[in-house]
Design a protein around this motif. Structure first.
Motif, PDB file in Angstrom:
ATOM      1  N   SER A  27      21.254   0.595 -26.357  1.00 54.16           N
ATOM      2  CA  SER A  27      21.047   1.731 -25.458  1.00 54.16           C
ATOM      3  C   SER A  27      22.333   2.247 -24.827  1.00 54.16           C
ATOM      4  N   GLY A  28      23.492   1.767 -25.273  1.00 53.43           N
ATOM      5  CA  GLY A  28      24.743   2.330 -24.802  1.00 53.43           C
ATOM      6  C   GLY A  28      25.650   1.313 -24.151  1.00 53.43           C
ATOM      7  N   TYR A  29      26.523   1.808 -23.286  1.00 47.97           N
ATOM      8  CA  TYR A  29      27.506   0.982 -22.608  1.00 47.97           C
ATOM      9  C   TYR A  29      27.171   0.930 -21.127  1.00 47.97           C
ATOM     10  N   ASP A  30      27.438  -0.202 -20.516  1.00 46.20           N
ATOM     11  CA  ASP A  30      27.178  -0.459 -19.105  1.00 46.20           C
ATOM     12  C   ASP A  30      27.765   0.648 -18.219  1.00 46.20           C
ATOM     13  N   LEU A  31      26.890   1.437 -17.603  1.00 49.69           N
ATOM     14  CA  LEU A  31      27.354   2.563 -16.778  1.00 49.69           C
ATOM     15  C   LEU A  31      28.193   2.125 -15.587  1.00 49.69           C
ATOM     16  N   THR A  32      27.989   0.930 -15.098  1.00 54.42           N
ATOM     17  CA  THR A  32      28.755   0.484 -13.927  1.00 54.42           C
ATOM     18  C   THR A  32      30.219   0.266 -14.263  1.00 54.42           C
ATOM     19  N   ARG A  33      30.561   0.259 -15.559  1.00 54.04           N
ATOM     20  CA  ARG A  33      31.950   0.091 -15.985  1.00 54.04           C
ATOM     21  C   ARG A  33      32.667   1.417 -16.156  1.00 54.04           C
ATOM     22  N   GLY A  93      24.761   6.629 -27.108  1.00 52.93           N
ATOM     23  CA  GLY A  93      26.132   6.503 -26.641  1.00 52.93           C
ATOM     24  C   GLY A  93      26.937   5.526 -27.485  1.00 52.93           C
ATOM     25  N   ALA A  94      27.436   4.470 -26.843  1.00 52.77           N
ATOM     26  CA  ALA A  94      28.204   3.466 -27.569  1.00 52.77           C
ATOM     27  C   ALA A  94      27.354   2.784 -28.633  1.00 52.77           C
ATOM     28  N   GLY A  95      26.026   2.764 -28.466  1.00 54.52           N
ATOM     29  CA  GLY A  95      25.146   2.234 -29.502  1.00 54.52           C
ATOM     30  C   GLY A  95      25.125   3.138 -30.727  1.00 54.52           C
ATOM     31  N   PHE A  96      25.122   4.433 -30.503  1.00 48.33           N
ATOM     32  CA  PHE A  96      25.277   5.431 -31.571  1.00 48.33           C
ATOM     33  C   PHE A  96      26.584   5.153 -32.301  1.00 48.33           C
ATOM     34  N   ASP A  97      27.680   4.981 -31.537  1.00 45.86           N
ATOM     35  CA  ASP A  97      28.997   4.751 -32.121  1.00 45.86           C
ATOM     36  C   ASP A  97      29.045   3.410 -32.852  1.00 45.86           C
ATOM     37  N   LEU A  98      28.365   2.408 -32.326  1.00 43.90           N
ATOM     38  CA  LEU A  98      28.286   1.100 -32.981  1.00 43.90           C
ATOM     39  C   LEU A  98      27.705   1.250 -34.383  1.00 43.90           C
ATOM     40  N   GLY A 127      23.534 -11.315 -13.453  1.00 48.83           N
ATOM     41  CA  GLY A 127      22.568 -12.335 -13.821  1.00 48.83           C
ATOM     42  C   GLY A 127      21.674 -11.964 -14.986  1.00 48.83           C
ATOM     43  N   THR A 128      21.801 -10.735 -15.499  1.00 44.13           N
ATOM     44  CA  THR A 128      21.003 -10.340 -16.645  1.00 44.13           C
ATOM     45  C   THR A 128      21.550 -11.035 -17.886  1.00 44.13           C
ATOM     46  N   GLU A 129      20.692 -11.757 -18.585  1.00 46.75           N
ATOM     47  CA  GLU A 129      21.142 -12.508 -19.747  1.00 46.75           C
ATOM     48  C   GLU A 129      21.477 -11.564 -20.889  1.00 46.75           C
ATOM     49  N   ALA A 130      22.651 -11.748 -21.464  1.00 48.19           N
ATOM     50  CA  ALA A 130      23.077 -10.950 -22.603  1.00 48.19           C
ATOM     51  C   ALA A 130      23.805 -11.858 -23.573  1.00 48.19           C
ATOM     52  N   SER A 131      23.516 -11.696 -24.868  1.00 45.05           N
ATOM     53  CA  SER A 131      24.153 -12.558 -25.857  1.00 45.05           C
ATOM     54  C   SER A 131      24.158 -11.865 -27.204  1.00 45.05           C
ATOM     55  N   VAL A 132      24.971 -12.386 -28.084  1.00 44.76           N
ATOM     56  CA  VAL A 132      24.956 -11.986 -29.492  1.00 44.76           C
ATOM     57  C   VAL A 132      24.558 -13.216 -30.297  1.00 44.76           C
ATOM     58  N   GLN A 133      23.421 -13.124 -30.948  1.00 40.41           N
ATOM     59  CA  GLN A 133      22.958 -14.232 -31.787  1.00 40.41           C
ATOM     60  C   GLN A 133      23.641 -14.114 -33.146  1.00 40.41           C
ATOM     61  N   VAL A 134      24.281 -15.185 -33.566  1.00 40.77           N
ATOM     62  CA  VAL A 134      25.042 -15.198 -34.823  1.00 40.77           C
ATOM     63  C   VAL A 134      24.377 -16.163 -35.794  1.00 40.77           C
ATOM     64  N   GLU A 135      24.066 -15.653 -36.978  1.00 43.37           N
ATOM     65  CA  GLU A 135      23.465 -16.488 -38.020  1.00 43.37           C
ATOM     66  C   GLU A 135      24.191 -16.229 -39.337  1.00 43.37           C
ATOM     67  N   ASP A 136      24.722 -17.260 -39.936  1.00 46.77           N
ATOM     68  CA  ASP A 136      25.386 -17.158 -41.236  1.00 46.77           C
ATOM     69  C   ASP A 136      24.454 -17.670 -42.318  1.00 46.77           C
ATOM     70  N   ALA A 171      16.793  -7.061 -20.753  1.00 49.93           N
ATOM     71  CA  ALA A 171      16.525  -6.323 -19.520  1.00 49.93           C
ATOM     72  C   ALA A 171      17.081  -4.913 -19.563  1.00 49.93           C
ATOM     73  N   ARG A 172      18.079  -4.654 -20.432  1.00 53.45           N
ATOM     74  CA  ARG A 172      18.741  -3.348 -20.477  1.00 53.45           C
ATOM     75  C   ARG A 172      18.755  -2.756 -21.872  1.00 53.45           C
ATOM     76  N   ARG A 173      17.738  -3.096 -22.662  1.00 54.50           N
ATOM     77  CA  ARG A 173      17.581  -2.489 -23.989  1.00 54.50           C
ATOM     78  C   ARG A 173      18.861  -2.620 -24.818  1.00 54.50           C
ATOM     79  N   ASN A 174      19.454  -3.813 -24.732  1.00 55.62           N
ATOM     80  CA  ASN A 174      20.627  -4.176 -25.522  1.00 55.62           C
ATOM     81  C   ASN A 174      21.858  -3.328 -25.190  1.00 55.62           C
ATOM     82  N   ALA A 175      21.963  -2.884 -23.942  1.00 55.28           N
ATOM     83  CA  ALA A 175      23.172  -2.180 -23.508  1.00 55.28           C
ATOM     84  C   ALA A 175      24.368  -3.117 -23.589  1.00 55.28           C
ATOM     85  N   LEU A 176      25.495  -2.580 -24.020  1.00 52.96           N
ATOM     86  CA  LEU A 176      26.717  -3.371 -24.125  1.00 52.96           C
ATOM     87  C   LEU A 176      27.318  -3.607 -22.748  1.00 52.96           C
ATOM     88  N   ASN A 177      27.673  -4.857 -22.471  1.00 49.10           N
ATOM     89  CA  ASN A 177      28.456  -5.187 -21.284  1.00 49.10           C
ATOM     90  C   ASN A 177      29.588  -6.097 -21.734  1.00 49.10           C
TER      91      ASN A 177
END
Length: 262
Positions: A66-72, A111-116, A7-16, A29-35
């Motif tokens: 802040s990285g990649y979803d640890l639950t994955r 983590g994955a944010g570093f790699d991003l 239920g944590t809202e996550a999105s990528v806002q796209v603007e051209d 809610a998760r400091r922009n962690a990737l899910n």
């Protein structure tokens, strides 16, 4: 890295805007962690388009990612698929995008944010920018693509420090080491990132795409099938280990891990 919750809202806002596509990670809610939601949205936004001549990647709310979803990060699937396969595929798509890419790295890149950030062609930070790569604390073997991206930027010896000791770099060190191309105050950093994207978007698209692909081919490691299979086996064993379970638990419980080597 941060865990995700239902239920944590996550999105990528796209603007051209005028040839530049701005991609803003938003998972407050998760400091922009990737899910999976963010990765799916990133994958869609990274489809090449004639009007997109440069990409700007940033995070909302003062944190890059802040990285990649640890639950994955559990054991490999029954088919042998590693749990981070999707994130690595999306990062590779970003790295090989025909349009040049700029990361505006504000706050933490973990983590994955570093790699991003490393998957982008240029990185602009602020005095509050930090980089951290924690797989050794989590009991996992990071992907060879990610190891190669970091090594190309900072060199082998420094990459070993980052990955094997989980050393955190502040903005000044990141600039000295080559992780950041520029470090400016926040307002100036944002303006510089947009200006760089505008400059890149104003160049000849076929020339830029061709040279970018050429640089990528020159930098690519030529691992054979046997080496790739060996690395896959090492990563699969680590993801399924007791140490990986302990590393995730310790991170979530904010305590030092107790590794057993199993």
């Amino acid at each position: 890295m941060e865990p995700s919750s239902p239920g944590t809202e996550a999105s990528v806002q796209v603007e051209d805007r005028e040839g530049v596509r701005v991609l803003t990670l938003s998972h407050p809610a998760r400091r922009n962690a990737l899910n999976d939601t963010l990765l799916d949205a990133l994958d869609a936004a990274l489809e090449p388009a004639p009007h997109v001549r440069a990409l700007l990647v940033r995070g909302a709310g003062g944190t890059f990612c802040s990285g990649y979803d640890l639950t994955r990060l559990g054991p490999p699937g029954p088919d042998g698929r590693l749990p981070d396969a999707w994130v690595m595929a999306v990062l590779l798509k970003l790295e090989r995008h025909p349009a040049p890419t700029v990361a505006l790295v504000e706050g933490a890149a973990v983590g994955a944010g570093f790699d991003l950030a490393c998957a982008c062609d240029f990185r602009i930070g602020t005095p509050g920018t930090t980089f951290l790569m924690p797989p050794a604390r989590l009991g996992i073997v990071y992907s060879p693509e990610g190891l190669a991206r970091a090594t190309r930027l900072v060199g082998l010896a420094r990459a070993k420090q980052l990955f094997l000791t989980a050393r955190k770099l502040d903005a000044r060190e990141a600039l000295d080491w080559g992780l950041l191309d520029e470090c400016l105050e926040p307002a100036q950093a944002e303006a510089r990132a947009h200006a760089l994207c505008a400059t890149l978007a104003g160049q000849a698209p076929l020339a830029v795409a061709g040279m970018k692909e050429g640089f990528g081919l020159l930098a690519r490691a030529s691992l054979g099938e046997a080496e790739l299979a060996r690395l896959h086996a090492l990563r699969a064993a680590a993801f399924g280990s007791e140490d990986a379970k302990e590393g995730r638990a310790a991170f979530l419980e904010k305590r030092p891990p107790r590794f057993s080597g199993r």
